[in-house]
Design an enzyme around this catalytic site. Structure first.
Site, PDB file in Angstrom:
ATOM      1  N   LYS A  88     -13.058 -58.548  53.385  1.00  0.00           N
ATOM      2  CA  LYS A  88     -14.125 -59.035  52.491  1.00  0.00           C
ATOM      3  C   LYS A  88     -14.474 -58.034  51.398  1.00  0.00           C
ATOM      4  CE  LYS A  88     -17.869 -59.704  55.066  1.00  0.00           C
ATOM      5  NZ  LYS A  88     -18.999 -59.589  56.017  1.00  0.00           N
ATOM      6  N   THR A 105     -14.752 -49.361  57.516  1.00  0.00           N
ATOM      7  CA  THR A 105     -15.829 -48.372  57.645  1.00  0.00           C
ATOM      8  C   THR A 105     -15.264 -46.968  57.518  1.00  0.00           C
ATOM      9  OG1 THR A 105     -16.972 -49.855  59.180  1.00  0.00           O
ATOM     10  CG2 THR A 105     -17.635 -47.538  59.214  1.00  0.00           C
ATOM     11  N   GLY A 118     -14.826 -54.808  63.201  1.00  0.00           N
ATOM     12  CA  GLY A 118     -15.535 -53.536  63.290  1.00  0.00           C
ATOM     13  C   GLY A 118     -16.996 -53.624  63.678  1.00  0.00           C
ATOM     14  N   SER A 119     -17.781 -52.747  63.069  1.00  0.00           N
ATOM     15  CA  SER A 119     -19.192 -52.615  63.471  1.00  0.00           C
ATOM     16  C   SER A 119     -20.064 -52.285  62.272  1.00  0.00           C
ATOM     17  CB  SER A 119     -19.307 -51.491  64.505  1.00  0.00           C
ATOM     18  OG  SER A 119     -18.913 -50.264  63.924  1.00  0.00           O
ATOM     19  N   ILE A 142     -23.071 -39.096  64.414  1.00  0.00           N
ATOM     20  CA  ILE A 142     -23.538 -39.291  63.029  1.00  0.00           C
ATOM     21  C   ILE A 142     -24.729 -38.378  62.737  1.00  0.00           C
ATOM     22  CG2 ILE A 142     -24.644 -40.938  61.436  1.00  0.00           C
ATOM     23  CD1 ILE A 142     -22.823 -43.080  62.481  1.00  0.00           C
ATOM     24  N   ALA A 174     -12.010 -44.353  65.236  1.00  0.00           N
ATOM     25  CA  ALA A 174     -10.917 -44.867  64.418  1.00  0.00           C
ATOM     26  C   ALA A 174      -9.582 -44.800  65.162  1.00  0.00           C
ATOM     27  CB  ALA A 174     -10.838 -44.059  63.125  1.00  0.00           C
ATOM     28  N   HIS A 213       0.684 -15.666  68.315  1.00  0.00           N
ATOM     29  CA  HIS A 213      -0.390 -14.669  68.199  1.00  0.00           C
ATOM     30  C   HIS A 213      -0.468 -14.156  66.777  1.00  0.00           C
ATOM     31  CE1 HIS A 213      -3.087 -11.422  69.281  1.00  0.00           C
ATOM     32  NE2 HIS A 213      -2.316 -10.612  68.557  1.00  0.00           N
TER      33      HIS A 213
HETATM   34  P1  FAD Z   1     -14.054 -51.125  60.636  1.00  0.00           P
HETATM   35  O1  FAD Z   1     -13.523 -49.849  60.144  1.00  0.00           O
HETATM   36  O2  FAD Z   1     -15.511 -51.310  60.700  1.00  0.00           O
HETATM   37  O3  FAD Z   1     -13.406 -52.243  59.708  1.00  0.00           O
HETATM   38  C1  FAD Z   1     -13.751 -53.593  59.818  1.00  0.00           C
HETATM   39  C2  FAD Z   1     -13.457 -54.279  58.494  1.00  0.00           C
HETATM   40  O4  FAD Z   1     -13.585 -55.678  58.677  1.00  0.00           O
HETATM   41  C3  FAD Z   1     -14.454 -53.913  57.390  1.00  0.00           C
HETATM   42  O5  FAD Z   1     -13.756 -53.460  56.260  1.00  0.00           O
HETATM   43  C4  FAD Z   1     -15.207 -55.214  57.110  1.00  0.00           C
HETATM   44  O6  FAD Z   1     -15.551 -55.376  55.741  1.00  0.00           O
HETATM   45  C5  FAD Z   1     -14.173 -56.248  57.529  1.00  0.00           C
HETATM   46  N1  FAD Z   1     -14.762 -57.543  57.894  1.00  0.00           N
HETATM   47  C6  FAD Z   1     -15.772 -57.766  58.770  1.00  0.00           C
HETATM   48  N2  FAD Z   1     -16.011 -59.087  58.882  1.00  0.00           N
HETATM   49  C7  FAD Z   1     -15.135 -59.708  58.056  1.00  0.00           C
HETATM   50  C8  FAD Z   1     -14.867 -61.067  57.738  1.00  0.00           C
HETATM   51  N3  FAD Z   1     -15.545 -62.083  58.298  1.00  0.00           N
HETATM   52  N4  FAD Z   1     -13.905 -61.337  56.831  1.00  0.00           N
HETATM   53  C9  FAD Z   1     -13.191 -60.341  56.255  1.00  0.00           C
HETATM   54  N5  FAD Z   1     -13.396 -59.042  56.526  1.00  0.00           N
HETATM   55  C10 FAD Z   1     -14.333 -58.721  57.425  1.00  0.00           C
HETATM   56  N6  FAD Z   1     -14.434 -42.372  63.933  1.00  0.00           N
HETATM   57  C11 FAD Z   1     -13.553 -41.401  64.190  1.00  0.00           C
HETATM   58  O7  FAD Z   1     -12.627 -41.599  64.984  1.00  0.00           O
HETATM   59  N7  FAD Z   1     -13.652 -40.182  63.578  1.00  0.00           N
HETATM   60  C12 FAD Z   1     -14.628 -39.901  62.705  1.00  0.00           C
HETATM   61  O8  FAD Z   1     -14.682 -38.795  62.177  1.00  0.00           O
HETATM   62  C13 FAD Z   1     -15.581 -40.893  62.429  1.00  0.00           C
HETATM   63  N8  FAD Z   1     -16.582 -40.661  61.565  1.00  0.00           N
HETATM   64  C14 FAD Z   1     -17.468 -41.658  61.276  1.00  0.00           C
HETATM   65  C15 FAD Z   1     -18.487 -41.373  60.388  1.00  0.00           C
HETATM   66  C16 FAD Z   1     -19.419 -42.349  60.074  1.00  0.00           C
HETATM   67  C17 FAD Z   1     -20.535 -42.036  59.105  1.00  0.00           C
HETATM   68  C18 FAD Z   1     -19.294 -43.646  60.652  1.00  0.00           C
HETATM   69  C19 FAD Z   1     -20.267 -44.730  60.281  1.00  0.00           C
HETATM   70  C20 FAD Z   1     -18.274 -43.934  61.538  1.00  0.00           C
HETATM   71  C21 FAD Z   1     -17.365 -42.931  61.866  1.00  0.00           C
HETATM   72  N9  FAD Z   1     -16.332 -43.152  62.772  1.00  0.00           N
HETATM   73  C22 FAD Z   1     -15.446 -42.155  63.062  1.00  0.00           C
HETATM   74  C23 FAD Z   1     -16.159 -44.453  63.436  1.00  0.00           C
HETATM   75  C24 FAD Z   1     -15.041 -45.282  62.744  1.00  0.00           C
HETATM   76  O9  FAD Z   1     -15.372 -45.432  61.382  1.00  0.00           O
HETATM   77  C25 FAD Z   1     -14.888 -46.621  63.412  1.00  0.00           C
HETATM   78  O10 FAD Z   1     -14.697 -46.447  64.794  1.00  0.00           O
HETATM   79  C26 FAD Z   1     -13.697 -47.366  62.835  1.00  0.00           C
HETATM   80  O11 FAD Z   1     -13.832 -47.557  61.458  1.00  0.00           O
HETATM   81  C27 FAD Z   1     -13.519 -48.716  63.522  1.00  0.00           C
HETATM   82  O12 FAD Z   1     -12.427 -49.364  62.978  1.00  0.00           O
HETATM   83  P2  FAD Z   1     -12.299 -50.954  62.983  1.00  0.00           P
HETATM   84  O13 FAD Z   1     -11.008 -51.245  62.303  1.00  0.00           O
HETATM   85  O14 FAD Z   1     -12.526 -51.481  64.331  1.00  0.00           O
HETATM   86  O15 FAD Z   1     -13.509 -51.484  62.090  1.00  0.00           O
HETATM   87  P1  NAI Z   2     -24.222 -42.512  69.103  1.00  0.00           P
HETATM   88  O1  NAI Z   2     -24.275 -43.626  70.054  1.00  0.00           O
HETATM   89  O2  NAI Z   2     -23.106 -41.564  69.138  1.00  0.00           O
HETATM   90  O3  NAI Z   2     -25.565 -41.649  69.206  1.00  0.00           O
HETATM   91  C1  NAI Z   2     -26.816 -42.258  69.087  1.00  0.00           C
HETATM   92  C2  NAI Z   2     -27.873 -41.349  69.680  1.00  0.00           C
HETATM   93  O4  NAI Z   2     -29.135 -41.901  69.391  1.00  0.00           O
HETATM   94  C3  NAI Z   2     -27.778 -41.218  71.193  1.00  0.00           C
HETATM   95  O5  NAI Z   2     -27.824 -39.862  71.519  1.00  0.00           O
HETATM   96  C4  NAI Z   2     -28.993 -41.992  71.703  1.00  0.00           C
HETATM   97  O6  NAI Z   2     -29.502 -41.475  72.893  1.00  0.00           O
HETATM   98  C5  NAI Z   2     -29.963 -41.794  70.546  1.00  0.00           C
HETATM   99  N1  NAI Z   2     -31.007 -42.826  70.441  1.00  0.00           N
HETATM  100  C6  NAI Z   2     -30.873 -44.164  70.588  1.00  0.00           C
HETATM  101  N2  NAI Z   2     -32.066 -44.779  70.386  1.00  0.00           N
HETATM  102  C7  NAI Z   2     -32.962 -43.810  70.105  1.00  0.00           C
HETATM  103  C8  NAI Z   2     -34.353 -43.812  69.786  1.00  0.00           C
HETATM  104  N3  NAI Z   2     -35.044 -44.937  69.714  1.00  0.00           N
HETATM  105  N4  NAI Z   2     -34.960 -42.627  69.544  1.00  0.00           N
HETATM  106  C9  NAI Z   2     -34.275 -41.463  69.622  1.00  0.00           C
HETATM  107  N5  NAI Z   2     -32.949 -41.403  69.903  1.00  0.00           N
HETATM  108  C10 NAI Z   2     -32.300 -42.566  70.141  1.00  0.00           C
HETATM  109  O7  NAI Z   2     -24.325 -43.217  67.663  1.00  0.00           O
HETATM  110  P2  NAI Z   2     -24.108 -42.663  66.190  1.00  0.00           P
HETATM  111  O8  NAI Z   2     -24.239 -41.194  66.120  1.00  0.00           O
HETATM  112  O9  NAI Z   2     -25.003 -43.511  65.355  1.00  0.00           O
HETATM  113  O10 NAI Z   2     -22.611 -43.044  65.920  1.00  0.00           O
HETATM  114  C11 NAI Z   2     -22.180 -44.420  65.967  1.00  0.00           C
HETATM  115  C12 NAI Z   2     -20.739 -44.500  66.315  1.00  0.00           C
HETATM  116  O11 NAI Z   2     -19.933 -43.971  65.282  1.00  0.00           O
HETATM  117  C13 NAI Z   2     -20.431 -43.743  67.580  1.00  0.00           C
HETATM  118  O12 NAI Z   2     -19.855 -44.633  68.495  1.00  0.00           O
HETATM  119  C14 NAI Z   2     -19.458 -42.705  67.205  1.00  0.00           C
HETATM  120  O13 NAI Z   2     -18.379 -42.630  68.098  1.00  0.00           O
HETATM  121  C15 NAI Z   2     -18.948 -43.136  65.835  1.00  0.00           C
HETATM  122  N6  NAI Z   2     -18.806 -41.931  65.027  1.00  0.00           N
HETATM  123  C16 NAI Z   2     -17.843 -41.044  65.362  1.00  0.00           C
HETATM  124  C17 NAI Z   2     -17.727 -39.864  64.697  1.00  0.00           C
HETATM  125  C18 NAI Z   2     -16.690 -38.920  65.106  1.00  0.00           C
HETATM  126  O14 NAI Z   2     -15.772 -39.312  65.817  1.00  0.00           O
HETATM  127  N7  NAI Z   2     -16.752 -37.680  64.682  1.00  0.00           N
HETATM  128  C19 NAI Z   2     -18.607 -39.504  63.597  1.00  0.00           C
HETATM  129  C20 NAI Z   2     -19.616 -40.490  63.355  1.00  0.00           C
HETATM  130  C21 NAI Z   2     -19.672 -41.651  64.044  1.00  0.00           C
END
Ligand code: FAD
Ligand code: NAI
Length: 467
Positions: free
Chosen positions: A36, A43, A145-146, A185, A322, A446
C-alpha cells in the site's frame, strides 16, 4: 478487471513479504507483491530497523566527538546539524528501498501498488492509484506486519505525544523526553535523543529493562545506560497524558496501585509494543482465524485456517523481528514449492542496538533453570579483552550457558561493543548443537572482540586464560 492467475500473491512488502516474494520467484513461482505504501521494505526499511540504526550510528558519532575523542587525544569542537542528520537517514532509507525495487525487477516479481483486500481464498482486490483491480492466485501470503500499540488515555498527536515513527523524525531535540516502555524501541530511540542532548526518563511497568532477556545481562546494560545519563523508573504505568501549551503532562501511577503523580516533558514517546496489522484486509471475513491478540493463527507450514491463505512475520505469533519475518517468508514459500522449509525458533537472536549493544540467543539463565536444566555458566568481561581496552570500551560481558552434563550451548547473552556482530558465532554454535568446548577450541584472531566469546566458552569449563 480480473487478470492472469499468479502462483502466489504476497500482501505486504516488509522484510517478510519482499523476501518471500524473491524466494518464490527464485523457485519459479509466478509472483505478485501488493504494497500500500509507495516504497517497498515495510516497517523495517521505512520506519523501523534502518532509520533507527542510521540515527543510532549518527548520534553515536556525535556523542563520541563530544565525550569520547578527548580520551584518544583528539580535541574537537562539535555542533549538531539535526536537519543534515535526518537528511542522511532519509537517504539511507531511500537507497535501500530503491534497492528492493531493483531486486523485484531482476526477479520478475510483479509489484502492485495499492491496498489489498482478500475477497476469498485465491481472490484479492487492490485499491490503488489507478483504481480497483482484482488479482487471482493459487495461494495468498499475508505479510502485513504490525503497527505501534497505543495506551488508553494517551492519544498520539505526532508532535508532542509520539510513537516510534514520529520519534525518528523530530524537528528539534526535546529538552526533556519521557519514554514509556523499556523495550528495544524505548532504549534505542531514548539513546538517540539522549546522545543528541535530551534529558531522558524511561518509565517501565515491570521491574527491569528488556523483559524476557537474561536478568544479569540486562542489568549490566541498564547500568551502562545510567552512566550515560538515562534515567529509569520501574514499577510504574502511565495512566493518561495531555498536551498543555508546549508541554506534555503525564499522569504516572505505581503499577501496584496508588496515587498518580504528574510528570512534565516536551515530548512523550509511547513504546509499549506493536500490534498485528490486519485492518481492512478482509482476512477475518474470509474465515482466517485469529488468536486473542489479533495474530493470524498458522500451522507448521504457515498456512492459516483457510487452505491456500498463509501468513508470516509480525502478523503471526513470535518475536516481532525482521530476521524472524525473513526466515519465515523463505521457509513458507519453500514449503509451497514442495521443499523442506524450516525455521529454528529456538535460535532467533535478539539485539538491542544501544551502546553498548545487547544481544542474546537461546535460553536465559533463569529460563534454563526454570526448565529444570542443570547448567554451567561461563562469563567473561570486556574489561579483560585487549581489543575492547584499545577501543576504550569497559562495559559488559559475554555469558554462555551450557548444559552441565553434555557441555552443549543452551544460550548466550552479550552486552558490549558490537554485541550484534559477536552473537552471530553463537547463533551458529547453537544451531549446530555445538558444545562450549567447540567454541573454546576454535581460533579467534588476536586482538579482537570475539576473543571475549572464546574466553566465556573457556570459562564454562573454569579455565578462562585472561581472567
Ligand atoms: P512490516 O515490515 O510491518 O511490513 C508490512 C507491510 O505490509 C507494510 O509495508 C504495510 O504497508 C503493508 N500492508 C499492510 N496491510 C496492507 C494491505 N492491506 N495491502 C497492502 N499492503 C499492506 N527488527 C529487527 O529485527 N531489528 C531491528 O533493529 C528492528 N528495529 C526496529 C525499529 C523500530 C523503530 C521498529 C518500529 C521496528 C523495528 N524492528 C526491528 C521490527 C521490524 O521492523 C519488524 O519486525 C519487521 O518489519 C516485520 O516485518 P513484516 O514483513 O512482518 O512486516
Ligand atoms: P517491547 O514489547 O519490546 O517493550 C515494551 C515495554 O513497554 C515492555 O518492557 C513493557 O513492560 C512496557 N510497558 C507496556 N505497557 C506499559 C505501561 N502502560 N507503562 C509502562 N511500561 C509499559 O516493545 P517496543 O519496544 O515498543 O518494540 C516493539 C517491537 O519492535 C518489539 O517486538 C521489538 O522486538 C521490535 N523492535 C526490535 C528492535 C530490535 O530488534 N533492535 C528495535 C525496535 C523494535
Amino acid at each position: 478487471m480480473t487478470d492472469v492467475v499468479h502462483d502466489l500473491i504476497v500482501i505486504g512488502a516488509g522484510p517478510g513479504g519482499y523476501v518471500a516474494a524473491i524466494r518464490a520467484a527464485q523457485l519459479g513461482l509466478k509472483t505478485a507483491c501488493i504494497e500500500k505504501y509507495p516504497t517497498l521494505g515495510g516497517t523495517c526499511l521505512n520506519v523501523g530497523c534502518i532509520p533507527s540504526k542510521a540515527l543510532l550510528d549518527s548520534s553515536e558519532h556525535f556523542d563520541l566527538a563530544r565525550h569520547g575523542f578527548a580520551a584518544h587525544g583528539i580535541k574537537a569542537t562539535v555542533e549538531l546539524d539535526l536537519a543534515e542528520m535526518m537528511k542522511r537517514k532519509d537517504g539511507v532509507v531511500r537507497d535501500l528501498t530503491r534497492g528492493i525495487e531493483g531486486l523485484f525487477k531482476k526477479n520478475g516479481i510483479e509489484r502492485v501498488t495499492g491496498t489489498a483486500r482478500i475477497v476469498s481464498a485465491g481472490v484479492v482486490e487492490v485499491s490503488g492509484p489507478d483504481g480497483v483491480r482484482t488479482l487471482q492466485a493459487k495461494r495468498i501470503l499475508i505479510a502485513t506486519g504490525s503497527k505501534p500499540a497505543s495506551l488508553p488515555g494517551i492519544a498520539f498527536d505526532g508532535r508532542r505525544i509520539v510513537h516510534s515513527t514520529h520519534a525518528l523524525s523530530l524537528g528539534e531535540v526535546p529538552k526533556k523526553l519521557i519514554v514509556i516502555g523499556a523495550g528495544a524501541i524505548g532504549l534505542e530511540l531514548g539513546s538517540v535523543w539522549r546522545r543528541l542532548g535530551s534529558e531522558v526518563l524511561v518509565l517501565e511497568y515491570l521491574d527491569r529493562i528488556v523483559p524476557g532477556s537474561d536478568v544479569g545481562t540486562a542489568r549490566l546494560l541498564q547500568r551502562a545506560l545510567e552512566k550515560q545519563g538515562m534515567k529509569f523508573r520501574f514499577g510504574v504505568s502511565a495512566a493518561s497524558a495531555r498536551v498543555e501549551g508546549e508541554e506534555v503532562v503525564v499522569d504516572v501511577a505505581p503499577a501496584a496501585g496508588g496515587e498518580p503523580e504528574a510528570l512534565r516533558c516536551d515530548v512523550l514517546l509511547v513504546a509499549v509494543g506493536r500490534r498485528p496489522y490486519t485492518e481492512g484486509l478482509g482476512a477475518a471475513e474470509a474465515g482466517v482465524r485469529m488468536d486473542t491478540r489479533g495474530r493470524i493463527e498458522v500451522d507448521a507450514h504457515w498456512q492459516s485456517s483457510v487452505p491456500g491463505i498463509y501468513a508470516i512475520g509480525d502478523v503471526i505469533a513470535g518475536p516481532m523481528l525482521a530476521h524472524k519475518a525473513e526466515e519465515e517468508g523463505v521457509a513458507c514459500v519453500e514449503c509451497m514449492a514442495g521443499r523442506p522449509g524450516h525455521v529454528e525458533y529456538g535460535c532467533v537472536p535478539g539485539v538491542v542496538y544501544t551502546w553498548p549493544e545487547m544481544a542474546s540467543v537461546g535460553l536465559s539463565e533463569e529460563d534454563a533453570k526454570a526448565a529444570g536444566r542443570e547448567v554451567v555458566v561461563g562469563t567473561f568481561p570486556f574489561l579483560a579483552n585487549g581489543r575492547a581496552k584499545a577501543m576504550g570500551e569497559r562495559d559488559g560481558h559475554v555469558k554462555i550457558i551450557a548444559d552441565a552434563k553434555t557441555d552443549r550451548i543452551l544460550g548466550a547473552h552479550i552486552v558490549g561493543p558490537r554485541a550484534s556482530d559477536l552473537i552471530a558465532e553463537l547463533v551458529l554454535a547453537l544451531e549446530m548443537g555445538a558444545s562450549a568446548e567447540d567454541v573454546a577450541r576454535s581460533f579467534h584472531a588476536h586482538p579482537t572482540l570475539p576473543e571475549a566469546v572464546k574466553e566465556a566458552a573457556l570459562a564454562v569449563a573454569g579455565r578462562a586464560i585472561h581472567m
